[in-house]
Motif scaffolding. Structure first.
Motif, PDB file in Angstrom:
ATOM      1  N   ILE A 179       1.040  -1.033   0.054  1.00  0.00           N
ATOM      2  CA  ILE A 179       0.037   0.053  -0.047  1.00  0.00           C
ATOM      3  C   ILE A 179       1.056   1.170  -0.050  1.00  0.00           C
ATOM      4  O   ILE A 179       1.918   1.309   0.788  1.00  0.00           O
ATOM      5  CB  ILE A 179      -0.832   0.173   1.067  1.00  0.00           C
ATOM      6  N   MET A 180       0.619   2.424  -0.750  1.00  0.00           N
ATOM      7  CA  MET A 180       1.512   3.377  -1.036  1.00  0.00           C
ATOM      8  C   MET A 180       0.588   4.731  -0.877  1.00  0.00           C
ATOM      9  O   MET A 180      -0.514   4.746  -1.503  1.00  0.00           O
ATOM     10  CB  MET A 180       2.177   3.484  -2.207  1.00  0.00           C
ATOM     11  N   ASP A 181       1.005   5.790  -0.185  1.00  0.00           N
ATOM     12  CA  ASP A 181       0.619   7.094  -0.346  1.00  0.00           C
ATOM     13  C   ASP A 181       1.257   7.971  -1.222  1.00  0.00           C
ATOM     14  O   ASP A 181       2.466   7.854  -1.054  1.00  0.00           O
ATOM     15  CB  ASP A 181       0.232   7.649   1.037  1.00  0.00           C
ATOM     16  N   PRO A 182       0.714   9.039  -1.759  1.00  0.00           N
ATOM     17  CA  PRO A 182       1.549   9.791  -2.680  1.00  0.00           C
ATOM     18  C   PRO A 182       2.242  10.862  -1.586  1.00  0.00           C
ATOM     19  O   PRO A 182       1.908  10.999  -0.595  1.00  0.00           O
ATOM     20  CB  PRO A 182       0.468  10.649  -3.324  1.00  0.00           C
ATOM     21  N   ASP A 183       3.325  11.077  -2.077  1.00  0.00           N
ATOM     22  CA  ASP A 183       4.355  12.049  -1.394  1.00  0.00           C
ATOM     23  C   ASP A 183       4.753  12.880  -2.588  1.00  0.00           C
ATOM     24  O   ASP A 183       6.023  12.553  -3.224  1.00  0.00           O
ATOM     25  CB  ASP A 183       5.425  11.237  -0.821  1.00  0.00           C
ATOM     26  N   GLY A 184       4.284  14.112  -3.117  1.00  0.00           N
ATOM     27  CA  GLY A 184       4.637  14.660  -3.787  1.00  0.00           C
ATOM     28  C   GLY A 184       4.561  14.094  -5.306  1.00  0.00           C
ATOM     29  O   GLY A 184       3.520  13.494  -5.679  1.00  0.00           O
TER      30      GLY A 184
END
Length: 128
Positions: free
Chosen positions: A109-114
């Motif tokens: 699972i990944m969240d956006p960072d820029g």
């Protein structure tokens, strides 16, 4: 009047195509991040895999020494991601990974960072 409708139609199509390109780009970069993360686990490159983690995961783990303890038995030899989905700004990449003769299901699972994705959740489950 006909020219205005044609111009408006072309404008709407351009906006839709740009949105679709953005979604495809997001899917590709999420998959790329998941593959880079798995490669770092395989290589036991704890600096790289640590830097691909979201801050909430780092906070939960504590420090890079604890992360090295977590990654030590997870040097997957091979993996294959079969699904990449982005919903509500969160990416999920699913597949399988192998260590020797053992197979695991993998969810990253990944969240956006820029412009990048950071791993905010992991699940490795042994397949019997």
């Amino acid at each position: 009047m006909r020219n205005k409708i044609l111009t408006l139609s072309i404008f709407v199509l351009l906006i839709l195509s740009l949105t679709a390109c953005s979604a495809v780009s997001g899917l590709k970069s999420a998959s790329d991040t998941a593959n880079a993360f798995m490669q770092a686990l395989k290589d036991q490159d704890n600096d790289t895999s640590w830097n691909l983690l979201a801050q909430n995961v780092k906070d939960e783990i504590g420090d890079q020494s604890a992360w090295a303890d977590f990654t030590a038995p997870r040097g997957f030899e091979s993996w294959n991601f079969t699904s990449t989905n982005i919903s509500d700004g969160v990416a999920q990449v699913d597949g399988e990974a192998k260590i020797g003769s053992e197979t695991y299901t993998v969810t990253v699972i990944m969240d956006p960072d820029g412009d990048n994705w950071l791993v905010s959740g992991l699940n490795f489950t042994f397949k019997e």
